[in-house]
Write an enzyme that holds these catalytic residues in place. Structure first.
Site, PDB file in Angstrom:
ATOM      1  N   LYS A  59      -7.953 -16.312 -20.081  1.00  0.00           N
ATOM      2  CA  LYS A  59      -8.945 -16.698 -19.076  1.00  0.00           C
ATOM      3  C   LYS A  59      -9.277 -15.513 -18.180  1.00  0.00           C
ATOM      4  O   LYS A  59      -8.390 -14.758 -17.784  1.00  0.00           O
ATOM      5  CB  LYS A  59      -8.415 -17.859 -18.226  1.00  0.00           C
ATOM      6  CG  LYS A  59      -8.433 -19.206 -18.934  1.00  0.00           C
ATOM      7  CD  LYS A  59      -8.055 -20.317 -17.974  1.00  0.00           C
ATOM      8  CE  LYS A  59      -8.166 -21.685 -18.633  1.00  0.00           C
ATOM      9  NZ  LYS A  59      -7.792 -22.764 -17.700  1.00  0.00           N
ATOM     10  N   ARG A  94       0.763 -26.054 -27.275  1.00  0.00           N
ATOM     11  CA  ARG A  94       1.067 -25.184 -26.130  1.00  0.00           C
ATOM     12  C   ARG A  94       2.073 -25.863 -25.200  1.00  0.00           C
ATOM     13  O   ARG A  94       3.038 -25.244 -24.745  1.00  0.00           O
ATOM     14  CB  ARG A  94      -0.240 -24.879 -25.391  1.00  0.00           C
ATOM     15  CG  ARG A  94      -0.130 -23.947 -24.188  1.00  0.00           C
ATOM     16  CD  ARG A  94      -1.539 -23.581 -23.762  1.00  0.00           C
ATOM     17  NE  ARG A  94      -1.633 -23.056 -22.410  1.00  0.00           N
ATOM     18  CZ  ARG A  94      -1.494 -21.780 -22.089  1.00  0.00           C
ATOM     19  NH1 ARG A  94      -1.215 -20.887 -23.030  1.00  0.00           N
ATOM     20  NH2 ARG A  94      -1.626 -21.385 -20.835  1.00  0.00           N
ATOM     21  N   TYR A 130       6.363 -28.112 -16.541  1.00  0.00           N
ATOM     22  CA  TYR A 130       7.284 -28.222 -17.678  1.00  0.00           C
ATOM     23  C   TYR A 130       8.716 -28.460 -17.224  1.00  0.00           C
ATOM     24  O   TYR A 130       9.526 -28.966 -17.997  1.00  0.00           O
ATOM     25  CB  TYR A 130       7.169 -26.971 -18.555  1.00  0.00           C
ATOM     26  CG  TYR A 130       5.784 -26.846 -19.130  1.00  0.00           C
ATOM     27  CD1 TYR A 130       5.341 -27.738 -20.104  1.00  0.00           C
ATOM     28  CD2 TYR A 130       4.891 -25.887 -18.663  1.00  0.00           C
ATOM     29  CE1 TYR A 130       4.045 -27.662 -20.610  1.00  0.00           C
ATOM     30  CE2 TYR A 130       3.598 -25.802 -19.164  1.00  0.00           C
ATOM     31  CZ  TYR A 130       3.193 -26.694 -20.128  1.00  0.00           C
ATOM     32  OH  TYR A 130       1.914 -26.629 -20.610  1.00  0.00           O
ATOM     33  N   HIS A 148      -3.866 -28.197 -27.563  1.00  0.00           N
ATOM     34  CA  HIS A 148      -3.090 -27.931 -26.342  1.00  0.00           C
ATOM     35  C   HIS A 148      -1.708 -28.568 -26.400  1.00  0.00           C
ATOM     36  O   HIS A 148      -0.792 -28.132 -25.700  1.00  0.00           O
ATOM     37  CB  HIS A 148      -3.861 -28.445 -25.119  1.00  0.00           C
ATOM     38  CG  HIS A 148      -3.852 -27.493 -23.973  1.00  0.00           C
ATOM     39  ND1 HIS A 148      -4.434 -26.238 -24.026  1.00  0.00           N
ATOM     40  CD2 HIS A 148      -3.302 -27.589 -22.736  1.00  0.00           C
ATOM     41  CE1 HIS A 148      -4.261 -25.623 -22.862  1.00  0.00           C
ATOM     42  NE2 HIS A 148      -3.568 -26.417 -22.076  1.00  0.00           N
ATOM     43  N   HIS A 202      -0.279 -18.103 -17.139  1.00  0.00           N
ATOM     44  CA  HIS A 202      -0.581 -18.865 -15.932  1.00  0.00           C
ATOM     45  C   HIS A 202      -0.660 -17.935 -14.727  1.00  0.00           C
ATOM     46  O   HIS A 202       0.231 -17.113 -14.522  1.00  0.00           O
ATOM     47  CB  HIS A 202       0.496 -19.924 -15.672  1.00  0.00           C
ATOM     48  CG  HIS A 202       0.423 -21.085 -16.597  1.00  0.00           C
ATOM     49  ND1 HIS A 202       1.485 -21.948 -16.799  1.00  0.00           N
ATOM     50  CD2 HIS A 202      -0.596 -21.556 -17.375  1.00  0.00           C
ATOM     51  CE1 HIS A 202       1.131 -22.879 -17.666  1.00  0.00           C
ATOM     52  NE2 HIS A 202      -0.122 -22.665 -18.025  1.00  0.00           N
ATOM     53  N   ARG A 259      -3.765 -20.945 -26.025  1.00  0.00           N
ATOM     54  CA  ARG A 259      -4.875 -21.865 -25.830  1.00  0.00           C
ATOM     55  C   ARG A 259      -5.719 -21.842 -27.102  1.00  0.00           C
ATOM     56  O   ARG A 259      -5.717 -20.857 -27.839  1.00  0.00           O
ATOM     57  CB  ARG A 259      -5.736 -21.431 -24.638  1.00  0.00           C
ATOM     58  CG  ARG A 259      -4.987 -21.380 -23.298  1.00  0.00           C
ATOM     59  CD  ARG A 259      -5.928 -20.890 -22.209  1.00  0.00           C
ATOM     60  NE  ARG A 259      -5.271 -20.862 -20.900  1.00  0.00           N
ATOM     61  CZ  ARG A 259      -4.712 -19.789 -20.361  1.00  0.00           C
ATOM     62  NH1 ARG A 259      -4.741 -18.623 -21.021  1.00  0.00           N
ATOM     63  NH2 ARG A 259      -4.134 -19.844 -19.174  1.00  0.00           N
TER      64      ARG A 259
END
Length: 306
Positions: free
Chosen positions: A172, A247, A279, A244, A270, A148
């Site tokens: 995160k 990514r 994806y 992004h 994730h 990120r």
């Protein structure tokens, strides 16, 4: 129970118990303030007196304000966290958001760069300028590690473990993960750190940050966006490009080459495999277009459609 004291308690809960970043906490509080604004506009409903009927009327209210479905869904997600907090703190016994449906969203697949487009952007970097090698190392890390933009700007030299082939990322919610780093990213990171960054007068307290601007401070998210969009224009790429996008490209290219979905989930950081599964949809579109373009029966089908 009034809104000010409840919101203050919610803020402490998000920061201390959920360990959320300042940006995430601000986003949750904005969602609660929207509900508070509505509650005050219809007679001053207290937070512990909000019902599912009130929330349904609130949804109609924000829709009339012109709020997009995706924004509405995010606001409702924030409010669910708010009511969960109130139940945990025994402020209320019922969660009115439990029976509330989020607006249906169409799942927009992100733009992805081909390897050729990535190489064109990297080739568009002016290496005669001091920041050129920094930008090249930056793009190689973005694409090679799937970071990120906040993880890139917060990357620390002490978290680069080149001999082991990994970098340590704090993502995160301050969650740590180790991401493999390839030879291209290592090569250009070493050149940047050893030959360019050493000549930058670093600001006090910022000595461990890998990517710096000319004044010796860490690069900002906005600056990374500007650099990447400028390179896309120079490379003649007309897609909507952002950090992004690298990514997305990292994950999509791994899927296309047979990588395990769980491994990609770990590398991207994730929390849910569902997020990573987007994806696989990208990959199906890629496979479908490949078959139509290259398979004899696919070509025949395309001619019929034309």
């Amino acid at each position: 129970m009034d809104w000010q004291s409840t919101t203050s308690g919610f803020k402490s809960y998000l920061r201390i118990e959920r360990s959320l970043s300042a940006n995430s906490v601000d986003a949750y509080l904005r969602d609660v303030r929207r509900l508070q604004e509505y509650a005050e506009s219809v007679g001053g409903i207290a937070p512990d007196k909000v019902t599912v009927t009130d929330l349904k009327k609130f949804v109609v209210w924000v829709n009339e304000l012109g709020m997009l479905a995706a924004t509405q869904a995010r606001v409702l997600s924030g409010l669910r966290a708010f009511f969960k907090f109130m139940v945990l703190e025994n402020i209320t016994t019922d969660d009115p958001s439990a029976l509330l449906e989020s607006p249906r969203l169409s799942r927009k697949l992100p733009d992805v760069l081909s390897l050729d487009e990535i190489n064109r952007m990297i080739d568009a970097i002016d290496l005669s300028k001091p920041e050129g090698m920094r930008n090249k190392a930056m793009l190689e890390v973005l694409y090679g590690c799937g970071l990120r933009v906040s993880e890139l700007t917060g990357l620390l030299i002490s978290n680069l473990h080149f001999s082991e082939g990994f970098i340590r990322i704090v993502g995160k919610g301050n969650k740590e993960r180790f991401v493999p780093i390839g030879s291209y990213a290592i090569k250009y990171l070493r050149i940047y750190l050893d030959e360019v960054r050493v000549h930058i007068p670093v600001k006090h307290g910022k000595e461990d940050f890998a990517f710096l601007n000319r004044r010796g401070a860490p690069l900002t998210r906005v600056m990374v966006f500007i650099i990447i969009r400028d390179l896309a224009l120079r490379a003649g790429i007309l897609k909507a490009i952002s950090p992004h996008t690298f990514r997305h490209s990292f994950a999509t290219h791994l899927i296309e080459n047979g990588a395990d979905l769980r491994a990609i989930q770990d590398m991207l950081g994730h929390e849910s495999i569902t997020t990573t599964e987007i994806y696989t949809h990208l990959d199906r579109d890629y496979l479908r277009s490949t078959i139509i373009s290259h398979h004899p029966r696919g070509r025949e089908r395309r001619k019929i459609k034309q």
